[in-house]
Enzyme design. Structure first.
Site, short mmCIF file in Angstrom:
data_model
loop_
_atom_site.label_atom_id
_atom_site.label_comp_id
_atom_site.label_asym_id
_atom_site.label_seq_id
_atom_site.Cartn_x
_atom_site.Cartn_y
_atom_site.Cartn_z
N MET A 64 -0.04 1.32 5.13
CA MET A 64 -0.77 1.35 6.43
C MET A 64 -1.78 0.45 6.60
SD MET A 64 -2.64 5.13 5.66
CE MET A 64 -3.68 5.19 4.14
N ASP A 108 -4.38 -4.83 5.74
CA ASP A 108 -4.92 -5.60 4.80
C ASP A 108 -4.02 -6.66 4.26
OD1 ASP A 108 -6.48 -6.39 2.63
OD2 ASP A 108 -5.58 -4.89 1.15
N HIS A 115 -2.51 -1.13 -3.39
CA HIS A 115 -3.64 -0.24 -3.48
C HIS A 115 -3.33 1.20 -4.31
CE1 HIS A 115 -3.95 -1.79 1.07
NE2 HIS A 115 -4.51 -2.55 0.03
N SER A 128 0.94 -1.27 0.07
CA SER A 128 0.03 -0.01 0.01
C SER A 128 1.09 1.30 0.20
CB SER A 128 -1.05 -0.04 1.28
OG SER A 128 -1.82 0.96 1.19
N THR A 129 0.73 2.19 0.99
CA THR A 129 1.57 3.20 1.08
C THR A 129 3.05 2.91 0.94
OG1 THR A 129 -0.05 4.15 2.56
CG2 THR A 129 2.07 5.20 2.67
#
Length: 374
Positions: A310, A313, A216, A189-190
Site C-alpha cells: 500500500m 513508496d 517494510h 510492503s503489504t
C-alpha cells in the site's frame, strides 16, 4: 460499511480495537475471544476483513487462520508481538495467507494503541480490499494435508523455467566508484513477504547480480525473514545489519525500522543500514534505497522491481531510474495483494514492464541478460 471481525483473547485489546474502528464510522464490528468463536463468526457474520491475535487459548491464531484460508478465504491481519517467537509465528501466518500484520503494543497498551491508531486503520482498510491469491490457498491446503499426515516437510514454491543467465562483466559504475556488474532493487510492503517467497526462489544459483530488497518490516522481523528465505533460495540471503559488500549470488534484505542505502567504498560497493529518516513514511524506505543506488551506479545497470504494497513508496525514484536508462518492472494488478506501490509506478509512467507475480523472476533475468548484451 466494512464488516470487521476482531479476534483477541484480551478483553482490553478487544475494547480498544473496537473503539478505534467504531470511531471511524464505516465499520460494522463483531468481536471474538478465541479461534473457535472467530470461526463461528466468520461463517455467521461473513466479515470482509479479520484481525486475528496470534496467541489465543484453545485454538490459536495460526490454526484459526489455516481453517479460515481453507474454508472461507478472506483478508486477515495478524496481531502479533515483536518478540523473536512472535516474528516467527507472524511469518508463518503470512505464508499461510495472512495479508498483513500489526505489532501488538508493549507497555501501557491503552497509551500505545493511540499512537498506532492511524497505522491500524490504514492497514485494516487496505486489507479489506486486498486480493487473496489462489496460489496461497492451494499451498495451505497442501500444507494442511502434510501436517495431518504427521510429516514435517514443507513444499517449496513452484518454479518457472527462466531463461539462462548470461555472464556479465564488471560495468555500470559511475566514475570514481569501484566496479560492480549491476544491481537489482526490489521494493515491497503489504503482502511482500509472500510475494518474495514466490519470486526469489526462482532465481538460479548463478544469477550474476546482487539483489537488494526494501520490505517494510519491524527490526525484529527482518532477520528471521532473511533466514527463512535463505532456506528456500538457491542464492544466499542475508539481513543488512551492518555495512556489507554487494556481491553477486546474494540477496540482501534491508534491516527493519531503519533504511538501507548503497554506498561506494575503496574495496567495492556496499549496502548499509542507516537510521530511518523521518521524511520517509515507511522503513526500510524503497525511495531512499533506489535514490542512493542512482547516486553511485549507472542507471543502465540497475533493474528496479516494485511489488505488492500500500502507498507509493519508491514510485518517484523508480520512475527516475527508468527515465535515466534503467529497467523497471511493476507487479500487475491481477496478482498483487495490494496494488498501491506498483500501481503508482504504472500510473506515473515509471513501469517499463507490468507482469503478474509468477512472471517477475523470468523478466528480471531477461532484463539482466539484456544489459549483458549491450
Amino acid at each position: 460499511m466494512i464488516r470487521l471481525l476482531i479476534a483477541d483473547d484480551s478483553a482490553l485489546m478487544r475494547k480498544l480495537l473496537e473503539g478505534i474502528f467504531t470511531a471511524e464510522g464505516d465499520f460494522d464490528i463483531r468481536t471474538a475471544r478465541n479461534g473457535n468463536e472467530a470461526l463461528e463468526l466468520v461463517r455467521a457474520f461473513d466479515p470482509q476483513v479479520v484481525t486475528l491475535d496470534v496467541q489465543m487459548p484453545g485454538m490459536d491464531g495460526l490454526t484459526c487462520l489455516s481453517r479460515i484460508m481453507i474454508e472461507a478465504p478472506r483478508p486477515v491481519v495478524m496481531i502479533s508481538s515483536l518478540t523473536a517467537e512472535g516474528a516467527e509465528a507472524t511469518l508463518e501466518a503470512i505464508e499461510l495467507g495472512a495479508v498483513d500484520f500489526i505489532a501488538k503494543p508493549g507497555g501501557a497498551v491503552s497509551l500505545e494503541i493511540d499512537r498506532l491508531r492511524p497505522l491500524l486503520v490504514e492497514k485494516v482498510r487496505a486489507a479489506s480490499g486486498a486480493r487473496i491469491r489462489r496460489t496461497l490457498r492451494l499451498t495451505e491446503r497442501v500444507r494442511h494435508q502434510i501436517r495431518g499426515a504427521g510429516l514435517a516437510s514443507r513444499p517449496r514454491p513452484s518454479r518457472v523455467s527462466p531463461s539462462p543467465v548470461a555472464k556479465i562483466g564488471k560495468v555500470g559504475m559511475k566514475p570514481g566508484s569501484a566496479t560492480l556488474p549491476g544491481l537489482v532493487l526490489i521494493g515491497t510492503s503489504t503482502g511482500g513477504p509472500a510475494a518474495l517467497d514466490i519470486v526469489l526462489p526462482q532465481l538460479p544459483a548463478d544469477f550474476p547480480w546482487p539483489i537488494l530488497v526494501a520490505q517494510h518490516l519491524p527490526a525484529s522481523f527482518t532477520g528471521p525473514f532473511a533466514k527463512r528465505l535463505n532456506r528456500e533460495c538457491d542464492l544466499d540471503v542475508v539481513e543488512v545489519n551492518r555495512p556489507m559488500p554487494l556481491k553477486p549470488g546474494t540477496i540482501y534484505i534491508g534491516k527493519g525500522d531503519a533504511d538501507v542505502m548503497v554506498a561506494p567504498r575503496a574495496a567495492g560497493v556496499i549496502a548499509m543500514p542507516v537510521p530511518a529518516k523521518g521524511s520517509y513514511l515507511w522503513h526500510p524506505s524503497v525511495e531512499r534505497m533506489v535514490a542512493s543506488a542512482l547516486d553511485h551506479l549507472e542507471a543502465s545497470h540497475l533493474v528496479g522491481v516494485m511489488m505488492t504494497g500500500m502507498g507509493n513508496d519508491g514510485a518517484e525514484a523508480m520512475k527516475r531510474l527508468r527515465l535515466t536508462g534503467g529497467r523497471t518492472i511493476a507487479e500487475a494488478e491481477s496478482s498483487a495483494i495490494v496494488w498501491g506501490m506498483p500501481g503508482e509506478l504504472v500510473k506515473n509512467g515509471g513501469a517499463e514492464a507490468v507482469r503478474p507475480l509468477e512472471d517477475i523472476a523470468e523478466t528480471i533475468i531477461e532484463m539482466v541478460n539484456s544489459c549483458a548484451a549491450n
